[in-house]
Design a protein around this motif. Structure first.
Motif, mmCIF file in Angstrom:
data_model
loop_
_atom_site.group_PDB
_atom_site.id
_atom_site.type_symbol
_atom_site.label_atom_id
_atom_site.label_comp_id
_atom_site.label_asym_id
_atom_site.label_seq_id
_atom_site.Cartn_x
_atom_site.Cartn_y
_atom_site.Cartn_z
ATOM 1 N N GLN A 207 -45.894 -43.388 -11.497
ATOM 2 C CA GLN A 207 -47.071 -42.526 -11.507
ATOM 3 C C GLN A 207 -46.725 -41.106 -11.076
ATOM 4 O OE1 GLN A 207 -50.779 -44.138 -10.087
ATOM 5 N NE2 GLN A 207 -49.950 -46.209 -10.001
ATOM 6 N N ASN A 208 -47.565 -40.163 -11.483
ATOM 7 C CA ASN A 208 -47.296 -38.753 -11.221
ATOM 8 C C ASN A 208 -47.894 -38.327 -9.884
ATOM 9 O OD1 ASN A 208 -46.268 -36.241 -11.717
ATOM 10 N ND2 ASN A 208 -47.936 -35.595 -13.064
ATOM 11 N N PHE A 209 -47.402 -38.906 -8.802
ATOM 12 C CA PHE A 209 -47.937 -38.616 -7.480
ATOM 13 C C PHE A 209 -47.692 -37.177 -7.022
ATOM 14 C CE2 PHE A 209 -47.279 -43.340 -6.945
ATOM 15 C CZ PHE A 209 -48.633 -43.640 -6.971
ATOM 16 N N PRO A 210 -46.566 -36.527 -7.407
ATOM 17 C CA PRO A 210 -46.348 -35.154 -6.942
ATOM 18 C C PRO A 210 -47.475 -34.188 -7.305
ATOM 19 C CG PRO A 210 -44.309 -36.049 -7.814
ATOM 20 C CD PRO A 210 -45.384 -37.047 -8.129
ATOM 21 N N VAL A 211 -48.213 -34.488 -8.347
ATOM 22 C CA VAL A 211 -49.328 -33.625 -8.730
ATOM 23 C C VAL A 211 -50.514 -33.822 -7.792
ATOM 24 C CG1 VAL A 211 -51.005 -33.119 -10.560
ATOM 25 C CG2 VAL A 211 -48.623 -33.591 -11.150
ATOM 26 N N GLN A 212 -50.628 -35.028 -7.233
ATOM 27 C CA GLN A 212 -51.783 -35.362 -6.398
ATOM 28 C C GLN A 212 -51.609 -34.990 -4.929
ATOM 29 O OE1 GLN A 212 -53.244 -39.440 -7.161
ATOM 30 N NE2 GLN A 212 -51.773 -39.560 -8.828
ATOM 31 N N PHE A 213 -50.362 -35.026 -4.447
ATOM 32 C CA PHE A 213 -50.125 -34.839 -3.017
ATOM 33 C C PHE A 213 -49.130 -33.710 -2.766
ATOM 34 C CE2 PHE A 213 -50.762 -39.512 -3.723
ATOM 35 C CZ PHE A 213 -52.116 -39.496 -3.396
ATOM 36 N N SER A 214 -49.118 -33.204 -1.532
ATOM 37 C CA SER A 214 -48.242 -32.085 -1.180
ATOM 38 C C SER A 214 -46.770 -32.456 -1.323
ATOM 39 C CB SER A 214 -48.525 -31.635 0.252
ATOM 40 O OG SER A 214 -49.891 -31.373 0.460
ATOM 41 N N GLN A 215 -46.425 -33.653 -0.852
ATOM 42 C CA GLN A 215 -45.048 -34.127 -0.924
ATOM 43 C C GLN A 215 -45.038 -35.610 -1.276
ATOM 44 O OE1 GLN A 215 -42.442 -33.095 2.437
ATOM 45 N NE2 GLN A 215 -44.019 -31.659 3.165
ATOM 46 N N VAL A 216 -43.957 -36.044 -1.909
ATOM 47 C CA VAL A 216 -43.762 -37.463 -2.201
ATOM 48 C C VAL A 216 -42.329 -37.833 -1.834
ATOM 49 C CG1 VAL A 216 -43.707 -39.269 -3.957
ATOM 50 C CG2 VAL A 216 -45.444 -37.471 -4.077
ATOM 51 N N LEU A 217 -42.188 -38.869 -1.005
ATOM 52 C CA LEU A 217 -40.872 -39.413 -0.676
ATOM 53 C C LEU A 217 -40.740 -40.752 -1.401
ATOM 54 C CD1 LEU A 217 -40.323 -38.800 3.157
ATOM 55 C CD2 LEU A 217 -38.970 -37.898 1.281
ATOM 56 N N THR A 218 -39.854 -40.816 -2.373
ATOM 57 C CA THR A 218 -39.687 -42.039 -3.150
ATOM 58 C C THR A 218 -38.497 -42.818 -2.622
ATOM 59 O OG1 THR A 218 -40.524 -40.872 -5.097
ATOM 60 C CG2 THR A 218 -39.464 -42.994 -5.460
ATOM 61 N N VAL A 219 -38.754 -44.039 -2.152
ATOM 62 C CA VAL A 219 -37.695 -44.866 -1.586
ATOM 63 C C VAL A 219 -37.261 -45.924 -2.594
ATOM 64 C CG1 VAL A 219 -38.508 -44.508 0.761
ATOM 65 C CG2 VAL A 219 -39.371 -46.450 -0.538
ATOM 66 N N PRO A 220 -36.011 -46.357 -2.537
ATOM 67 C CA PRO A 220 -35.542 -47.411 -3.446
ATOM 68 C C PRO A 220 -36.176 -48.752 -3.124
ATOM 69 C CG PRO A 220 -33.706 -46.175 -2.491
ATOM 70 C CD PRO A 220 -34.933 -45.814 -1.710
ATOM 71 N N ALA A 221 -36.311 -49.589 -4.127
ATOM 72 C CA ALA A 221 -36.839 -50.942 -3.941
ATOM 73 C C ALA A 221 -36.398 -51.781 -5.128
ATOM 74 C CB ALA A 221 -38.356 -50.932 -3.813
ATOM 75 N N VAL A 222 -36.753 -53.042 -5.121
ATOM 76 C CA VAL A 222 -36.485 -53.940 -6.236
ATOM 77 C C VAL A 222 -37.808 -54.485 -6.730
ATOM 78 C CG1 VAL A 222 -34.175 -54.584 -5.473
ATOM 79 C CG2 VAL A 222 -36.142 -55.876 -4.654
ATOM 80 N N GLU A 223 -37.839 -54.926 -7.982
ATOM 81 C CA GLU A 223 -39.080 -55.420 -8.553
ATOM 82 C C GLU A 223 -39.605 -56.619 -7.766
ATOM 83 O OE1 GLU A 223 -40.989 -56.627 -12.875
ATOM 84 O OE2 GLU A 223 -38.844 -56.384 -12.677
ATOM 85 N N GLY A 224 -40.894 -56.565 -7.457
ATOM 86 C CA GLY A 224 -41.515 -57.657 -6.729
ATOM 87 C C GLY A 224 -41.389 -57.561 -5.223
ATOM 88 N N LEU A 225 -40.755 -56.467 -4.723
ATOM 89 C CA LEU A 225 -40.555 -56.350 -3.284
ATOM 90 C C LEU A 225 -41.874 -56.319 -2.530
ATOM 91 C CD1 LEU A 225 -38.397 -55.943 -1.044
ATOM 92 C CD2 LEU A 225 -38.783 -53.494 -1.287
ATOM 93 N N SER A 226 -42.886 -55.681 -3.108
ATOM 94 C CA SER A 226 -44.165 -55.554 -2.413
ATOM 95 C C SER A 226 -44.840 -56.900 -2.191
ATOM 96 C CB SER A 226 -45.108 -54.634 -3.207
ATOM 97 O OG SER A 226 -45.345 -55.158 -4.500
#
Length: 276
Positions: A207-226
């Motif tokens: 998703q295009n979060f940088p447009v919505q918020f001041s800053q975005v920190l994207t961390v690595p993950a694997v599918e299904g981690l959540s």
């Protein structure tokens, strides 16, 4: 459970909320089935009282080219020996290593900017739910020891109320590994609307979060981690907390170290008083 089957189950769960009623009928079957049977599109359509095209649409929704590919990988679970304990442990360790390997120097600029915002904020609010809130608590405790005023809010209604009350001098941080926690996203947008700087920490790159918020920190993950089935969803958030903490203390190491020692002394004195 073999790795292909596990991946399929995770994919179904991740996309379940966005499925149609018919697709959920199909999903419910594959999520709960434990028996080997004829898994052809024709047989499954008849068993579930859906159309064969519906089976195809379901398969594409969870990321497969069609039902044939889905069927092939799903059936493997009933054709191979279940993995032993050593294989399970090795797979978990491999997943940890995979996440760690994707933390590289590419995030240095993002983290540095974030640390500058931390140092300037009068008060810091963290919005998070579930496992992300557990990691957020660790963030709060670490940075309170360095003299920052940090408050964790893990209630959706309180998030919205606090978002309305934030000031331009504050900093609001949202944490969500999936990037789909609506309560957190809505509260961040409200804070941004009230001219408060916002930072969203997530593993969602779609998703295009940088447009919505001041800053975005994207961390690595694997599918299904959540989903948190085998690997804790907190892991990437805890790693990025360590990275932020290290860079932040380095910005004014003598001052931060003194504050840290003062808080430890205060905690130690409180324990002594309680024991007397």
């Amino acid at each position: 459970m073999n790795i292909y089957f596990q991946d399929i189950i995770e994919r179904i769960r991740i996309h379940y909320k966005k499925m149609t009623n018919t697709e959920r009928v199909i999903a419910d079957f594959f999520l709960t089935n434990t028996e080997k049977m004829e898994f052809t599109a024709k047989a499954m359509a008849a068993r579930l009282h859906v159309s064969e095209p519906a089976m195809t649409r379901f398969s594409k929704k969870i990321g497969f080219s069609g039902y044939r590919e889905f069927q092939y990988l799903y059936e493997i679970n009933f054709q191979v020996i279940q993995c032993d304990k050593e294989e399970l442990i090795r797979r978990i360790i491999d997943t940890y290593q995979n996440i760690l390997l994707h933390f590289d120097g590419g995030i240095t600029g993002q983290v540095t900017r974030f640390c500058e915002s931390l140092s300037k904020a009068d008060r810091i609010y963290i919005f998070a739910l579930g496992s992300s809130a557990c990691a957020a608590l660790e963030f709060k405790l670490r940075f309170m020891r360095l003299g920052l005023l940090v408050e964790l809010i893990d209630n959706p209604h309180m998030m919205q109320m606090q978002a309305v009350l934030t000031r331009p001098e504050d900093l609001v941080i949202g944490m969500s590994i999936s990037g789909e926690t609506e309560a957190v996203l809505d509260a961040l947008r409200t804070a941004e609307y009230h001219h408060t700087e916002t930072v969203f920490i997530t593993a969602n790159r779609r998703q295009n979060f940088p447009v919505q918020f001041s800053q975005v920190l994207t961390v690595p993950a694997v599918e299904g981690l959540s989903l948190g089935d085998n690997i804790s969803p907190q892991l990437p958030l805890l790693i990025i907390t360590d990275v932020i903490y290290s860079l932040f203390t380095g910005m004014d190491s003598k001052y931060r170290t003194a504050l840290f020692q003062d808080t430890l002394t205060a905690i130690g004195k409180k324990k002594s008083d309680l024991q007397e």
